[in-house]
Design a protein around this motif. Structure first.
Motif, mmCIF file in Angstrom:
data_model
loop_
_atom_site.group_PDB
_atom_site.id
_atom_site.type_symbol
_atom_site.label_atom_id
_atom_site.label_comp_id
_atom_site.label_asym_id
_atom_site.label_seq_id
_atom_site.Cartn_x
_atom_site.Cartn_y
_atom_site.Cartn_z
ATOM 1 N N GLU A 37 0.525 18.342 2.713
ATOM 2 C CA GLU A 37 -0.225 17.124 2.403
ATOM 3 C C GLU A 37 -1.706 17.437 2.457
ATOM 4 O OE1 GLU A 37 1.189 13.151 3.560
ATOM 5 O OE2 GLU A 37 -0.699 12.965 4.656
ATOM 6 N N ILE A 38 -2.421 17.000 1.454
ATOM 7 C CA ILE A 38 -3.876 17.118 1.410
ATOM 8 C C ILE A 38 -4.441 15.720 1.553
ATOM 9 C CG2 ILE A 38 -5.868 17.864 0.054
ATOM 10 C CD1 ILE A 38 -3.958 19.776 -1.426
ATOM 11 N N ARG A 39 -5.342 15.554 2.505
ATOM 12 C CA ARG A 39 -5.884 14.241 2.819
ATOM 13 C C ARG A 39 -7.408 14.249 2.702
ATOM 14 N NH1 ARG A 39 -2.789 12.585 8.475
ATOM 15 N NH2 ARG A 39 -0.701 12.322 7.587
ATOM 16 N N THR A 40 -7.958 13.259 2.037
ATOM 17 C CA THR A 40 -9.394 13.026 2.056
ATOM 18 C C THR A 40 -9.625 11.610 2.571
ATOM 19 O OG1 THR A 40 -9.749 14.485 0.157
ATOM 20 C CG2 THR A 40 -11.528 12.990 0.732
ATOM 21 N N ASP A 53 -23.877 3.191 14.661
ATOM 22 C CA ASP A 53 -22.835 3.190 13.637
ATOM 23 C C ASP A 53 -22.124 4.540 13.606
ATOM 24 O OD1 ASP A 53 -23.573 0.620 12.963
ATOM 25 O OD2 ASP A 53 -24.875 1.262 11.318
ATOM 26 N N ARG A 54 -20.899 4.545 13.077
ATOM 27 C CA ARG A 54 -20.094 5.767 13.011
ATOM 28 C C ARG A 54 -19.626 5.990 11.576
ATOM 29 N NH1 ARG A 54 -15.753 3.963 17.661
ATOM 30 N NH2 ARG A 54 -17.261 3.241 19.234
ATOM 31 N N ALA A 55 -19.477 7.250 11.191
ATOM 32 C CA ALA A 55 -18.927 7.539 9.865
ATOM 33 C C ALA A 55 -18.480 8.994 9.790
ATOM 34 C CB ALA A 55 -19.945 7.261 8.773
ATOM 35 N N ASP A 56 -17.303 9.227 9.232
ATOM 36 C CA ASP A 56 -16.780 10.572 8.967
ATOM 37 C C ASP A 56 -16.266 10.623 7.534
ATOM 38 O OD1 ASP A 56 -17.216 11.336 11.570
ATOM 39 O OD2 ASP A 56 -15.110 11.378 12.161
ATOM 40 N N LEU A 57 -16.562 11.706 6.836
ATOM 41 C CA LEU A 57 -15.962 12.012 5.538
ATOM 42 C C LEU A 57 -15.342 13.390 5.671
ATOM 43 C CD1 LEU A 57 -15.409 11.452 2.556
ATOM 44 C CD2 LEU A 57 -17.688 12.361 2.042
ATOM 45 N N ALA A 58 -14.019 13.471 5.579
ATOM 46 C CA ALA A 58 -13.342 14.715 5.936
ATOM 47 C C ALA A 58 -12.175 15.017 5.004
ATOM 48 C CB ALA A 58 -12.843 14.648 7.379
ATOM 49 N N LEU A 59 -11.918 16.302 4.843
ATOM 50 C CA LEU A 59 -10.765 16.812 4.100
ATOM 51 C C LEU A 59 -9.798 17.436 5.093
ATOM 52 C CD1 LEU A 59 -9.372 17.662 1.386
ATOM 53 C CD2 LEU A 59 -10.662 19.795 1.578
ATOM 54 N N GLY A 60 -8.553 17.002 5.055
ATOM 55 C CA GLY A 60 -7.535 17.551 5.945
ATOM 56 C C GLY A 60 -6.391 18.154 5.163
ATOM 57 N N ASP A 371 2.557 11.862 -9.530
ATOM 58 C CA ASP A 371 3.504 11.576 -8.457
ATOM 59 C C ASP A 371 3.132 12.363 -7.199
ATOM 60 O OD1 ASP A 371 5.810 10.452 -7.278
ATOM 61 O OD2 ASP A 371 6.910 12.304 -7.672
ATOM 62 N N GLY A 372 3.124 11.708 -6.057
ATOM 63 C CA GLY A 372 2.728 12.326 -4.798
ATOM 64 C C GLY A 372 1.335 11.937 -4.357
ATOM 65 N N LEU A 373 0.561 11.364 -5.286
ATOM 66 C CA LEU A 373 -0.808 10.954 -4.978
ATOM 67 C C LEU A 373 -0.816 9.468 -4.609
ATOM 68 C CD1 LEU A 373 -3.862 11.776 -5.026
ATOM 69 C CD2 LEU A 373 -3.901 10.921 -7.392
ATOM 70 N N SER A 374 -1.553 9.127 -3.548
ATOM 71 C CA SER A 374 -1.660 7.728 -3.145
ATOM 72 C C SER A 374 -3.079 7.428 -2.692
ATOM 73 C CB SER A 374 -0.673 7.401 -2.018
ATOM 74 O OG SER A 374 -1.001 8.116 -0.840
ATOM 75 N N LEU A 375 -3.470 6.170 -2.864
ATOM 76 C CA LEU A 375 -4.792 5.707 -2.466
ATOM 77 C C LEU A 375 -4.629 4.416 -1.677
ATOM 78 C CD1 LEU A 375 -7.937 5.714 -2.648
ATOM 79 C CD2 LEU A 375 -7.682 4.399 -4.779
ATOM 80 N N LYS A 400 -4.399 10.633 -0.441
ATOM 81 C CA LYS A 400 -3.422 11.627 -0.007
ATOM 82 C C LYS A 400 -2.667 12.193 -1.206
ATOM 83 C CE LYS A 400 -2.266 9.343 4.392
ATOM 84 N NZ LYS A 400 -1.134 8.831 5.220
ATOM 85 N N TYR A 401 -2.316 13.488 -1.073
ATOM 86 C CA TYR A 401 -1.432 14.103 -2.050
ATOM 87 C C TYR A 401 -0.384 14.911 -1.296
ATOM 88 C CZ TYR A 401 0.482 16.891 -5.812
ATOM 89 O OH TYR A 401 1.339 17.489 -6.684
ATOM 90 N N THR A 402 0.885 14.607 -1.507
ATOM 91 C CA THR A 402 1.983 15.321 -0.862
ATOM 92 C C THR A 402 2.773 16.109 -1.872
ATOM 93 O OG1 THR A 402 3.477 13.415 -1.097
ATOM 94 C CG2 THR A 402 2.176 13.544 0.928
ATOM 95 N N PHE A 403 3.306 17.265 -1.457
ATOM 96 C CA PHE A 403 4.046 18.141 -2.361
ATOM 97 C C PHE A 403 5.028 18.970 -1.552
ATOM 98 C CE2 PHE A 403 0.223 20.237 -0.916
ATOM 99 C CZ PHE A 403 0.654 21.491 -0.528
ATOM 100 N N SER A 404 5.954 19.592 -2.256
ATOM 101 C CA SER A 404 6.932 20.488 -1.612
ATOM 102 C C SER A 404 7.421 21.536 -2.605
ATOM 103 C CB SER A 404 8.114 19.684 -1.055
ATOM 104 O OG SER A 404 8.816 19.037 -2.100
ATOM 105 N N PHE A 405 7.830 22.679 -2.054
ATOM 106 C CA PHE A 405 8.382 23.787 -2.843
ATOM 107 C C PHE A 405 9.580 24.358 -2.119
ATOM 108 C CE2 PHE A 405 3.778 23.844 -3.631
ATOM 109 C CZ PHE A 405 3.735 23.808 -5.018
#
Length: 409
Positions: A37-40, A53-60, A371-375, A400-405
């Motif tokens: 899974e790739i998460r932004t 104030d608080r703020a995070d912009l992150a790629l997981g 398919d696999g992408l969600s917002l 988010k984007y989820t995948f499998s192989f």
């Protein structure tokens, strides 16, 4: 990141189409599966008064590799990364990323899981680092990376409709840890105390309604003991469905009370009606004389974007209205509005700190070539009935984007 890329490539290259159980060690790796899974995420919180104030912009990234079973044995390895991709260092860290010595946003990489698992005679044993899901011990996946644990878990399903679980856990990693810490570190003064947990879950075989019941117990010597009982009663009719879920939690500090002295409880319910795409759910929760002790994720009766029932002497009420736009032909799109009130006495630990929280949420699951992408987009407004607390708005974006192989088909 190099390690992640290499793991992904190796997983893909080793994947093959064959039977579900391997015949030899080489086959166990070649027939394994890679899921990821790739998460932004972007999280921000803006206060009305003087609170920073608080703020995070992150790629997981989360990558999970599993070998195919060989003589009932499976091995698993998972890696995780949290990367800063442009957070504003003029704002405080929100909680998606780690915090460096200067208090600024910091990226990190970690091993999320590594375990051996055996499956024999309707019993699964898993030893090592692993993600866990239970009412008050779970991934608590509300930030960039889920929490993870280290120890031994056992699950047995020998009796039809009955699932029995047991856990012996020694370490855990929180949302922004890059290494495991002693699980008893959540209690000041505790040292090397393991967490023991067990459950019995039974799905009553009824023809007309579904009754799903579970009993849990969590214990750490000289810290606490919790007993939790939950049941879900549901029935589907021709054009609508109903459900009712009551629960009861009893918590006590034990031994040397290293997690503080408490003797408390929480009981309540949620009940829902689903009809014509709408989902209406009402909640009520009552908490006892002390705050709940829930350091590893929780199954409280009422959980919103920011607040959850669990303060001493609190009565919590909420109403949630959701709608699935698939009913109108917009498959994958859903939304809800969620209003909660957390009421505490005018005297005591939380004097004059009643809380109102309003949540708005919309999410879309893409299909076809995406398919696999969600917002998902969420917003919460939190209003405190006290001049000592600072009201705020909380805005979140989840991509988010989820995948499998691999594996066999």
């Amino acid at each position: 990141m190099k390690f992640l890329a290499t793991s992904a490539c190796v997983g893909v290259l080793l994947s093959a189409l064959s039977a579900s159980a391997a015949e030899d060690l080489k086959g166990a790796f070649a027939e394994g599966t890679l899921k990821g899974e790739i998460r932004t995420f972007y999280f921000s919180r803006d206060f009305e008064e003087n609170t920073p104030d608080r703020a995070d912009l992150a790629l997981g990234t989360l990558m999970y590799y599993r070998t195919a079973p060989l003589f009932g044995l499976t091995a698993g390895l998972a890696t995780a990364t949290a990367s800063d991709i442009g957070s504003d260092d003029d704002k405080a860290v929100y909680g998606l990323l780690a915090r460096d010595a200067s208090g600024d946003h910091e990226s990190f990489t970690r091993l999320q899981e590594y375990f051996l698992q055996g499956n024999w005679f309707n019993t699964t044993l898993k030893l090592g680092a692993q993600e866990i899901e239970s009412p008050f011990l779970n991934g608590h996946d509300i930030r960039l990376l889920p929490k993870t644990y280290r120890g031994l878990t056992v699950e047995n399903t020998s009796v039809e409709n009955l699932t029995v679980k047991a856990y012996y856990l020694t370490d855990f990693m929180g949302w922004t840890d890059d290494d495991f810490v002693d699980i008893s570190s959540v209690a000041k003064g505790a040292d090397d105390e393991a967490l023991l947990a067990g459950s019995v879950r039974y799905k009553v075989p009824l023809n007309t309604i579904l009754l799903d019941s579970e009993l849990w117990d969590y214990r750490m010597e000289d810290v606490f003991n919790s007993t939790y009982l939950k049941a879900t009663l549901s029935k589907k009719f021709e054009t609508f469905s109903l459900s009712f879920t009551p629960s009861f939690l009893k918590q006590d500090s034990i031994g040397d009370d290293l997690g503080g002295q408490f003797d408390t409880l929480q009981y309540g319910f949620n009940t829902s009606l689903k009809i014509a795409g709408f989902d209406v759910t009402a909640f009520y929760a009552k908490t006892g004389d002390d705050d709940l002790f829930v350091p590893w994720g929780d199954g409280k009766v009422l959980i919103q974007q920011i607040n959850a029932s669990g303060r001493a002497d609190e009565n919590a009420y909420a109403l949630k209205l959701g709608y699935d736009f698939g009913t109108l032909g917009l498959k994958g799109l859903s939304a809800y509005v969620f209003q909660g009130l957390y009421d505490t006495p005018d005297s005591g630990t939380h004097a004059a700190s009643d809380i109102n929280e309003t949540n708005l949420s919309a999410q879309y699951a893409f299909a076809g070539s995406l398919d696999g992408l969600s917002l998902r987009v969420r917003y919460a407004w939190v209003d405190y009935d006290s001049d000592a607390a600072d009201d705020f708005g909380d805005f979140r974006i989840y991509l988010k984007y989820t995948f499998s192989f691999g594996g066999k088909s």
